[in-house]
Design a protein around this motif. Structure first.
Motif, PDB file in Angstrom:
ATOM      1  N   SER A  90      36.212  26.828  31.205  1.00  0.00           N
ATOM      2  CA  SER A  90      37.550  27.302  31.558  1.00  0.00           C
ATOM      3  C   SER A  90      37.815  28.737  31.113  1.00  0.00           C
ATOM      4  CB  SER A  90      38.615  26.368  30.970  1.00  0.00           C
ATOM      5  OG  SER A  90      38.505  26.313  29.564  1.00  0.00           O
ATOM      6  N   SER A  91      36.964  29.296  30.266  1.00  0.00           N
ATOM      7  CA  SER A  91      37.136  30.692  29.857  1.00  0.00           C
ATOM      8  C   SER A  91      36.592  31.665  30.890  1.00  0.00           C
ATOM      9  CB  SER A  91      36.437  30.935  28.508  1.00  0.00           C
ATOM     10  OG  SER A  91      37.012  30.154  27.494  1.00  0.00           O
ATOM     11  N   SER A  92      35.477  31.307  31.503  1.00  0.00           N
ATOM     12  CA  SER A  92      34.831  32.249  32.410  1.00  0.00           C
ATOM     13  C   SER A  92      34.807  31.792  33.865  1.00  0.00           C
ATOM     14  CB  SER A  92      33.392  32.510  31.951  1.00  0.00           C
ATOM     15  OG  SER A  92      32.664  31.293  31.877  1.00  0.00           O
ATOM     16  N   PHE A  93      35.251  30.568  34.135  1.00  0.00           N
ATOM     17  CA  PHE A  93      35.202  30.013  35.478  1.00  0.00           C
ATOM     18  C   PHE A  93      36.559  29.421  35.823  1.00  0.00           C
ATOM     19  CE2 PHE A  93      34.628  26.402  38.344  1.00  0.00           C
ATOM     20  CZ  PHE A  93      33.783  26.908  39.320  1.00  0.00           C
ATOM     21  N   GLY A  94      36.963  29.559  37.082  1.00  0.00           N
ATOM     22  CA  GLY A  94      38.242  28.984  37.483  1.00  0.00           C
ATOM     23  C   GLY A  94      38.570  29.294  38.922  1.00  0.00           C
ATOM     24  N   LYS A  95      39.818  29.023  39.288  1.00  0.00           N
ATOM     25  CA  LYS A  95      40.280  29.261  40.654  1.00  0.00           C
ATOM     26  C   LYS A  95      40.333  30.756  40.932  1.00  0.00           C
ATOM     27  CE  LYS A  95      44.611  29.110  41.676  1.00  0.00           C
ATOM     28  NZ  LYS A  95      46.003  28.643  41.817  1.00  0.00           N
ATOM     29  N   LEU A  96      39.720  31.158  42.037  1.00  0.00           N
ATOM     30  CA  LEU A  96      39.802  32.542  42.476  1.00  0.00           C
ATOM     31  C   LEU A  96      40.969  32.744  43.438  1.00  0.00           C
ATOM     32  CD1 LEU A  96      35.997  33.236  43.102  1.00  0.00           C
ATOM     33  CD2 LEU A  96      37.340  33.686  41.026  1.00  0.00           C
ATOM     34  N   PHE A  97      41.097  31.847  44.398  1.00  0.00           N
ATOM     35  CA  PHE A  97      42.202  31.905  45.361  1.00  0.00           C
ATOM     36  C   PHE A  97      42.188  30.621  46.173  1.00  0.00           C
ATOM     37  CE2 PHE A  97      38.546  34.353  46.910  1.00  0.00           C
ATOM     38  CZ  PHE A  97      38.236  33.718  48.102  1.00  0.00           C
ATOM     39  N   VAL A  98      43.246  30.428  46.941  1.00  0.00           N
ATOM     40  CA  VAL A  98      43.341  29.296  47.861  1.00  0.00           C
ATOM     41  C   VAL A  98      43.512  29.861  49.265  1.00  0.00           C
ATOM     42  CG1 VAL A  98      44.663  27.272  48.564  1.00  0.00           C
ATOM     43  CG2 VAL A  98      44.331  27.756  46.129  1.00  0.00           C
ATOM     44  N   TYR A 522      33.730  21.473  32.802  1.00  0.00           N
ATOM     45  CA  TYR A 522      34.963  22.103  33.267  1.00  0.00           C
ATOM     46  C   TYR A 522      35.737  21.112  34.118  1.00  0.00           C
ATOM     47  CZ  TYR A 522      37.906  24.816  36.473  1.00  0.00           C
ATOM     48  OH  TYR A 522      38.962  25.278  37.207  1.00  0.00           O
ATOM     49  N   ASN A 523      37.078  21.203  34.070  1.00  0.00           N
ATOM     50  CA  ASN A 523      37.899  20.628  35.133  1.00  0.00           C
ATOM     51  C   ASN A 523      39.105  21.528  35.347  1.00  0.00           C
ATOM     52  OD1 ASN A 523      40.439  19.456  33.916  1.00  0.00           O
ATOM     53  ND2 ASN A 523      38.924  18.320  32.705  1.00  0.00           N
ATOM     54  N   SER A 524      39.669  21.464  36.515  1.00  0.00           N
ATOM     55  CA  SER A 524      40.704  22.422  36.910  1.00  0.00           C
ATOM     56  C   SER A 524      42.053  22.169  36.257  1.00  0.00           C
ATOM     57  CB  SER A 524      40.854  22.439  38.430  1.00  0.00           C
ATOM     58  OG  SER A 524      41.111  21.144  38.931  1.00  0.00           O
ATOM     59  N   ASP A 532      44.523  26.846  37.335  1.00  0.00           N
ATOM     60  CA  ASP A 532      43.489  26.498  38.312  1.00  0.00           C
ATOM     61  C   ASP A 532      43.908  25.387  39.277  1.00  0.00           C
ATOM     62  OD1 ASP A 532      41.903  28.388  37.137  1.00  0.00           O
ATOM     63  OD2 ASP A 532      40.686  26.972  35.995  1.00  0.00           O
ATOM     64  N   GLN A 533      45.169  24.999  39.262  1.00  0.00           N
ATOM     65  CA  GLN A 533      45.588  23.983  40.226  1.00  0.00           C
ATOM     66  C   GLN A 533      45.578  24.588  41.624  1.00  0.00           C
ATOM     67  OE1 GLN A 533      49.240  22.136  38.959  1.00  0.00           O
ATOM     68  NE2 GLN A 533      48.323  21.344  37.074  1.00  0.00           N
ATOM     69  N   PHE A 534      45.154  23.771  42.613  1.00  0.00           N
ATOM     70  CA  PHE A 534      44.886  24.342  43.929  1.00  0.00           C
ATOM     71  C   PHE A 534      45.437  23.520  45.078  1.00  0.00           C
ATOM     72  CE2 PHE A 534      41.436  21.611  42.672  1.00  0.00           C
ATOM     73  CZ  PHE A 534      40.957  21.002  43.822  1.00  0.00           C
ATOM     74  N   GLY A 535      46.301  22.528  44.789  1.00  0.00           N
ATOM     75  CA  GLY A 535      46.937  21.804  45.874  1.00  0.00           C
ATOM     76  C   GLY A 535      46.806  20.308  45.729  1.00  0.00           C
ATOM     77  N   ALA A 536      47.378  19.606  46.696  1.00  0.00           N
ATOM     78  CA  ALA A 536      47.357  18.152  46.679  1.00  0.00           C
ATOM     79  C   ALA A 536      45.964  17.634  46.994  1.00  0.00           C
ATOM     80  CB  ALA A 536      48.361  17.603  47.692  1.00  0.00           C
ATOM     81  N   VAL A 560      39.098  27.827  46.271  1.00  0.00           N
ATOM     82  CA  VAL A 560      37.853  28.559  46.041  1.00  0.00           C
ATOM     83  C   VAL A 560      37.748  28.876  44.556  1.00  0.00           C
ATOM     84  CG1 VAL A 560      36.465  30.565  46.678  1.00  0.00           C
ATOM     85  CG2 VAL A 560      38.033  29.539  48.355  1.00  0.00           C
ATOM     86  N   PHE A 561      36.652  28.432  43.954  1.00  0.00           N
ATOM     87  CA  PHE A 561      36.430  28.586  42.513  1.00  0.00           C
ATOM     88  C   PHE A 561      35.169  29.408  42.272  1.00  0.00           C
ATOM     89  CE2 PHE A 561      39.065  24.942  43.036  1.00  0.00           C
ATOM     90  CZ  PHE A 561      39.849  24.836  41.905  1.00  0.00           C
ATOM     91  N   GLY A 562      35.185  30.162  41.161  1.00  0.00           N
ATOM     92  CA  GLY A 562      34.010  30.945  40.800  1.00  0.00           C
ATOM     93  C   GLY A 562      34.208  31.579  39.450  1.00  0.00           C
ATOM     94  N   LEU A 563      33.311  32.509  39.118  1.00  0.00           N
ATOM     95  CA  LEU A 563      33.403  33.200  37.840  1.00  0.00           C
ATOM     96  C   LEU A 563      34.578  34.168  37.876  1.00  0.00           C
ATOM     97  CD1 LEU A 563      29.633  33.936  37.116  1.00  0.00           C
ATOM     98  CD2 LEU A 563      31.046  32.013  36.341  1.00  0.00           C
ATOM     99  N   LEU A 564      35.368  34.161  36.804  1.00  0.00           N
ATOM    100  CA  LEU A 564      36.540  35.014  36.722  1.00  0.00           C
ATOM    101  C   LEU A 564      36.112  36.427  36.359  1.00  0.00           C
ATOM    102  CD1 LEU A 564      38.782  32.546  34.689  1.00  0.00           C
ATOM    103  CD2 LEU A 564      38.792  32.916  37.173  1.00  0.00           C
TER     104      LEU A 564
END
Length: 565
Positions: A90-98, A522-524, A532-536, A560-564
């Motif tokens: 969760s420090s280096s990886f997460g949601k990039l965009f939706v 990791y989990n969102s 990192d929440q990204f929808g239903a 869309v998830f990846g390295l922050l």
């Protein structure tokens, strides 16, 4: 066989005579010899040439052309070099965009690397299909839309849900498309879409779209119609008739030896319906083969929770059929006398582009399972690589599981057929799972991974061509309905990560060490403030991983998830 044309991105901008080309080549050689800088001229060319296309993306990843990565439906990408066990946290990886779209994303997103889009340069492209009958091409790295096309005809809408909550509130594109990067001028994506016209008639159509623009190809779309000899549900004049409104294309498409194969499910268990598999020529979209696996009975559709028809190197298709009529009276070869294979593990030959059941396995208690809607066909079939048993014999195996929580392993060369007293099967692990299977397993490095409803994801190691009877590791959390379809990313045999999407009011993406599922990477939900929440959540969602990113469908888009950065 139609010759495939070389991609236009590699063709010269204009055609020249052999003489002119040789002349230019000779001048270029002379200039190179004299150390001169040569500028080509052409009296027919504009004075100012357009700028060159931008350089290819720095990273490109592995193409994902089909559901769960390949036709064995392994779910593994072994060419992932960016995501590792140490940087997925969760420090280096997460949601990039939706990425927002116009409907539910029930199909797994697909991906092609370094595609030249007209007037937009070169992109890694993400392909997304929706239940609103749209297909999109997005830049897979930025989320920018490159093109969008609708599969609806003039005056049409998407289908209503037919009073069934399986796919609701609308039905458009449910199944995962399939891509052939070499078809057509630039590559083609094949899509089945459902719609409804102004007179209330339903349509199922096969489309072939140019991967660079979404334009229709090969004279498409093609309206899907079919009949097959039989006296079962919706029969007339000695044939069962395919009624487009009674079905939806849920199982993911399969492209095999120039043929696009589709398989059809019902709306809930609303009869009349039977079990259809159809093949269409990928270059003309013409129907080349039809098979009905319950032609003299009812039900027996191909559901598999959206998983794809699997295929081996010999061109055989494997699937799990849903509950339906099975003829317990067998012919001299041990096949159902009326050709009804409800609730069976099927091997279907495609020799000479003709679909025919080549072998099958049917459980001894099929009557009880059919009667209680406890069918095998709720899950997807996985083909294992060649394995060597304890006696040194090479085994060709396939794995399947359904609502009874047992894992069934069949020998693809002798599946076991039907015995009313016992299961003549290669291996059966009774009660291996703690819930019903509405998902697809994954395979990596001699391990099979299952995520049943209400159960943890469990890893079953393979030794001497047999699955362990108990899991070697499992996740610390369970997955609610419908369970989870895992996917694997790895760099060869290292940095293996298992990814799974959790359904619910808010979807959750999970990542685990594939060699030890008790170690969640990791989990969102871990990052503070809902970062990192990204929808239903959405049913039957399969994460797709490539080029350092994870793509997860939702009810209105793709996370869309990846390295922050």
């Amino acid at each position: 066989m139609i010759l495939k044309r070389i991609r236009t991105m590699f063709m010269p901008p204009t055609r020249k005579s052999r003489f002119v080309r040789l002349s230019i080549f000779g001048v270029a050689l002379l200039a190179a010899f004299l150390g001169l800088h040569l500028v080509s001229c052409n009296s027919n060319s504009p004075a100012k040439q357009p700028p060159p296309p931008p350089p290819p993306p720095g990273n490109s990843g592995v193409n994902v052309n089909t559901y769960h990565n390949d036709t064995t439906r392994s779910g593994q990408n072994l060419g992932e070099t960016i995501l590792t066990l140490s940087n997925v946290n969760s420090s280096s990886f997460g949601k990039l965009f939706v990425i927002s779209v116009d409907g539910k994303v029930d199909a797994e997103p697909l991906y092609l690397t370094q595609i030249t889009i007209p007037n937009q340069g070169m992109h890694n492209v993400l392909y997304v299909a929706t239940e609103h009958d749209s297909v999109y091409g997005f830049d897979a790295d930025s989320g920018a839309m490159l093109w969008q096309v609708s599969m609806l005809g003039a005056g049409e809408t998407t289908s209503d849900d037919h009073g069934c909550g399986q796919v609701t509130p609308e039905i458009g594109i449910t199944s995962t498309p399939v891509i052939d990067p070499k078809a057509g001028p630039h590559g083609s994506i094949y899509v089945v879409a459902m719609s409804k016209d102004g007179s209330g008639n339903y349509h199922q159509r096969l489309h072939a779209l140019d991967v660079t623009t979404g334009a229709e190809e090969f004279g498409g779309p093609h309206d899907i119609q079919a009949s097959f000899p039989g006296s079962g549900d919706n029969s007339s004049g000695g044939n069962v008739i395919f009624a487009p409104g009674q079905y939806e294309e849920r199982a993911s498409l399969l492209l095999l030896n120039g043929v696009v194969y589709t398989a059809w499910t019902s709306h809930c268990d609303f009869r009349p319906y039977t079990g259809w598999i159809m093949g269409f020529d990928q270059s003309t979209l013409a129907q080349v083969s039809v098979l009905n696996v319950t032609p003299n009975g009812s039900e027996g559709s191909v559901w598999m929770s959206g998983a794809g028809l699997a295929a081996d190197a010999s061109g055989n298709i494997f699937l799990l059929d849903a509950n339906g009529t099975f003829d317990t009276a067998l012919d001299a070869n041990g096949f159902p006398s009326q050709g009804d294979f409800g609730n069976a593990f099927l091997k279907i030959s495609t020799a000479n582009q003709r679909l025919a059941v080549a072998d099958y396995f049917e459980m001894f208690n099929q009557g009880a399972e059919n009667g209680s809607d406890e069918d095998l066909g709720s899950g997807g079939a996985l083909l294992l690589p060649d394995l060597t048993d304890s006696s040194g014999q090479t085994r060709h195996l396939a794995v399947g599981a359904g609502k009874d929580s047992n894992i069934y392993v069949v020998d693809r060369d002798a599946m076991g057929k039907f015995n009313p007293n016992t299961n003549n099967i290669y291996q059966e692990i009774q009660g291996a799972l703690s819930g019903s299977v509405y998902s697809m397993p994954a395979y990596f490095n001699n391990v099979v991974y299952y995520g049943a409803y209400g159960d943890s994801i469990k890893a079953f190691a393979i030794s001497n061509a047999k699955l362990a009877s108990t899991p070697t590791s499992q996740t610390g959390n369970a997955f609610g309905y419908p369970g989870a379809t895992p996917s694997i990313s790895a760099n060869g045999s290292s940095n293996a990560i298992l990814w799974a999407a959790e359904n619910g009011g808010s979807a959750v993406l999970h990542a685990y060490d594939a060699t030890n599922l008790s170690h969640e990477l990791y989990n969102s939900n871990q990052a503070s403030g809902g970062r990192d929440q990204f929808g239903a959540g959405n049913k039957f969602i399969t994460p797709m991983i490539t080029n350092g990113k994870v793509y997860v469908g939702t009810t209105n888009g793709v996370g869309v998830f990846g390295l922050l950065k």
